[in-house]
Design a protein around this motif. Sequence first.
Motif, PDB file in Angstrom:
ATOM      1  N   LEU A 217       0.839  -1.200   0.000  1.00  0.00           N
ATOM      2  CA  LEU A 217       0.000   0.000   0.000  1.00  0.00           C
ATOM      3  C   LEU A 217       0.872   1.246   0.000  1.00  0.00           C
ATOM      4  O   LEU A 217       0.616   2.219  -0.720  1.00  0.00           O
ATOM      5  N   TYR A 218       1.911   1.235   0.840  1.00  0.00           N
ATOM      6  CA  TYR A 218       2.849   2.357   0.895  1.00  0.00           C
ATOM      7  C   TYR A 218       3.720   2.396  -0.352  1.00  0.00           C
ATOM      8  O   TYR A 218       3.904   3.451  -0.974  1.00  0.00           O
ATOM      9  N   ARG A 219       4.262   1.256  -0.732  1.00  0.00           N
ATOM     10  CA  ARG A 219       5.241   1.191  -1.809  1.00  0.00           C
ATOM     11  C   ARG A 219       4.625   1.514  -3.173  1.00  0.00           C
ATOM     12  O   ARG A 219       5.298   2.036  -4.065  1.00  0.00           O
ATOM     13  N   ALA A 220       3.336   1.216  -3.338  1.00  0.00           N
ATOM     14  CA  ALA A 220       2.680   1.453  -4.620  1.00  0.00           C
ATOM     15  C   ALA A 220       2.182   2.878  -4.785  1.00  0.00           C
ATOM     16  O   ALA A 220       2.001   3.339  -5.918  1.00  0.00           O
ATOM     17  N   ASN A 221       1.947   3.573  -3.676  1.00  0.00           N
ATOM     18  CA  ASN A 221       1.261   4.867  -3.757  1.00  0.00           C
ATOM     19  C   ASN A 221       2.096   6.071  -3.323  1.00  0.00           C
ATOM     20  O   ASN A 221       2.046   7.117  -3.971  1.00  0.00           O
ATOM     21  N   ILE A 222       2.858   5.938  -2.255  1.00  0.00           N
ATOM     22  CA  ILE A 222       3.552   7.112  -1.723  1.00  0.00           C
ATOM     23  C   ILE A 222       4.717   7.568  -2.599  1.00  0.00           C
ATOM     24  O   ILE A 222       4.811   8.765  -2.923  1.00  0.00           O
ATOM     25  N   PRO A 223       5.648   6.691  -3.032  1.00  0.00           N
ATOM     26  CA  PRO A 223       6.739   7.188  -3.884  1.00  0.00           C
ATOM     27  C   PRO A 223       6.246   7.867  -5.152  1.00  0.00           C
ATOM     28  O   PRO A 223       6.824   8.867  -5.594  1.00  0.00           O
ATOM     29  N   ARG A 224       5.167   7.354  -5.752  1.00  0.00           N
ATOM     30  CA  ARG A 224       4.628   7.948  -6.970  1.00  0.00           C
ATOM     31  C   ARG A 224       4.154   9.372  -6.721  1.00  0.00           C
ATOM     32  O   ARG A 224       4.289  10.248  -7.576  1.00  0.00           O
ATOM     33  N   MET A 225       3.575   9.612  -5.548  1.00  0.00           N
ATOM     34  CA  MET A 225       3.113  10.959  -5.225  1.00  0.00           C
ATOM     35  C   MET A 225       4.266  11.895  -4.896  1.00  0.00           C
ATOM     36  O   MET A 225       4.210  13.089  -5.191  1.00  0.00           O
ATOM     37  N   LEU A 226       5.314  11.353  -4.276  1.00  0.00           N
ATOM     38  CA  LEU A 226       6.439  12.195  -3.870  1.00  0.00           C
ATOM     39  C   LEU A 226       7.167  12.801  -5.058  1.00  0.00           C
ATOM     40  O   LEU A 226       7.722  13.908  -4.950  1.00  0.00           O
ATOM     41  N   ILE A 227       7.209  12.092  -6.181  1.00  0.00           N
ATOM     42  CA  ILE A 227       7.975  12.586  -7.321  1.00  0.00           C
ATOM     43  C   ILE A 227       7.140  13.472  -8.238  1.00  0.00           C
ATOM     44  O   ILE A 227       7.653  13.983  -9.237  1.00  0.00           O
ATOM     45  N   ARG A 228       5.886  13.674  -7.896  1.00  0.00           N
ATOM     46  CA  ARG A 228       5.019  14.508  -8.723  1.00  0.00           C
ATOM     47  C   ARG A 228       4.747  15.836  -8.030  1.00  0.00           C
ATOM     48  O   ARG A 228       4.779  15.927  -6.805  1.00  0.00           O
ATOM     49  N   PRO A 229       4.451  16.891  -8.802  1.00  0.00           N
ATOM     50  CA  PRO A 229       4.023  18.148  -8.176  1.00  0.00           C
ATOM     51  C   PRO A 229       2.741  17.930  -7.384  1.00  0.00           C
ATOM     52  O   PRO A 229       1.949  17.037  -7.687  1.00  0.00           O
ATOM     53  N   ALA A 230       2.559  18.748  -6.353  1.00  0.00           N
ATOM     54  CA  ALA A 230       1.356  18.617  -5.532  1.00  0.00           C
ATOM     55  C   ALA A 230       0.116  18.859  -6.389  1.00  0.00           C
ATOM     56  O   ALA A 230       0.007  19.890  -7.049  1.00  0.00           O
ATOM     57  N   PRO A 231      -0.825  17.907  -6.404  1.00  0.00           N
ATOM     58  CA  PRO A 231      -2.030  18.089  -7.218  1.00  0.00           C
ATOM     59  C   PRO A 231      -2.989  19.071  -6.542  1.00  0.00           C
ATOM     60  O   PRO A 231      -2.893  19.332  -5.338  1.00  0.00           O
ATOM     61  N   PRO A 232      -3.924  19.630  -7.298  1.00  0.00           N
ATOM     62  CA  PRO A 232      -4.976  20.427  -6.664  1.00  0.00           C
ATOM     63  C   PRO A 232      -5.754  19.564  -5.674  1.00  0.00           C
ATOM     64  O   PRO A 232      -5.852  18.344  -5.839  1.00  0.00           O
ATOM     65  N   ILE A 233      -6.291  20.206  -4.652  1.00  0.00           N
ATOM     66  CA  ILE A 233      -7.063  19.467  -3.663  1.00  0.00           C
ATOM     67  C   ILE A 233      -8.364  18.982  -4.297  1.00  0.00           C
ATOM     68  O   ILE A 233      -9.159  19.777  -4.800  1.00  0.00           O
ATOM     69  N   ALA A 234      -8.559  17.668  -4.270  1.00  0.00           N
ATOM     70  CA  ALA A 234      -9.767  17.085  -4.847  1.00  0.00           C
ATOM     71  C   ALA A 234     -10.947  17.311  -3.912  1.00  0.00           C
ATOM     72  O   ALA A 234     -10.822  17.146  -2.693  1.00  0.00           O
ATOM     73  N   ARG A 235     -12.091  17.660  -4.481  1.00  0.00           N
ATOM     74  CA  ARG A 235     -13.283  17.931  -3.681  1.00  0.00           C
ATOM     75  C   ARG A 235     -14.074  16.647  -3.473  1.00  0.00           C
ATOM     76  O   ARG A 235     -14.281  15.868  -4.392  1.00  0.00           O
ATOM     77  N   ALA A 236     -14.542  16.459  -2.247  1.00  0.00           N
ATOM     78  CA  ALA A 236     -15.365  15.298  -1.925  1.00  0.00           C
ATOM     79  C   ALA A 236     -16.785  15.509  -2.439  1.00  0.00           C
ATOM     80  O   ALA A 236     -17.321  16.620  -2.384  1.00  0.00           O
ATOM     81  N   HIS A 237     -17.388  14.452  -2.939  1.00  0.00           N
ATOM     82  CA  HIS A 237     -18.769  14.522  -3.405  1.00  0.00           C
ATOM     83  C   HIS A 237     -19.746  14.018  -2.350  1.00  0.00           C
ATOM     84  O   HIS A 237     -20.934  13.875  -2.626  1.00  0.00           O
TER      85      HIS A 237
END
Length: 298
Positions: A217-237
């Motif tokens: 869960l950590y290995r698949a998701n966190i490194p991918r986010m760290l190397i990308r610019p911060a995305p806009p905050i997604a709004r909850a529906h």
Amino acid sequence: MAANPDSRIVVAPDGVRLAVFQAGPPAAAPVVLVHGYPDTHAVWDLVAARLATSWRVVSYDVRGAGASDHPDGRAAYRLDRLTDDFAAVCDAVSPQRPVHLVGHDWGGIQGWAFATSPRLAGRIASFTTIAGPALEHGLRANREPLRRGHLGEWWSHARRSWYIAVLCLPGGPWLTWRVLMAGGRWRWALERLDRVPVGSGYPAATAPDDGLAGANLYRANIPRMLIRPAPPIARAHAPVQVIVPERDRFISPRYYDAAAAAAPELRRETVPGSHWAPREQADALAALITGFAAEHGG
């Protein structure tokens, strides 16, 4: 779970088999409980028993945990795959009726992805997250002090999450779960360090295997986010309630600060106890979950 739970297998789109458990009146409004790492659905037993008097309570072992399949490879644990799992469970147990989603730890992290995914709009009546900020919110809280050069402030938040670096290192999950946490050491850590009530099937006997697989869960998701610019905050529906344990040693309260931008009518509550509030604060959580869900179509 509560007495006489019904269990079934739901197959995700990629073929992963998910163990799903149900309790409570079949005609009642559905509440879906999603557990975190390295737990199974059993972390919810005390809360589920209280909710099942008035709600149809559904929980499932997420992929890589408990009685569900433990697929190989990091890609199987990406948030999009977890979203597919949740959608499959909802299709199976409540195809015509929106569910009240409740997540703890990684269940809450997943829940933010579900509650902001356009394809799940209308499927979630309310979302309550316990000790579970959105990944992008936590990363934003860490990036901002670094951007301003406030290293002390950054360290005060980041030091709580040291274990993430360990789990993402080559061999880190194996070292943690095959060496450090084998032989009942995880149970000892919960009971002695965080004073978490154990017993009656918690923690699960599968914890070492679950911890090893679930590290993806950590290995698949966190490194991918760290190397990308911060995305806009997604709004909850869906309406969102955030519950913050007072003695959470793993997650900084600042990681929830961006939640108000994601959910303008956010409700934020605090409960006593450690990160494992579902085991320590079952009465308080059941009351907060019930109250919030009842306001939003319960």
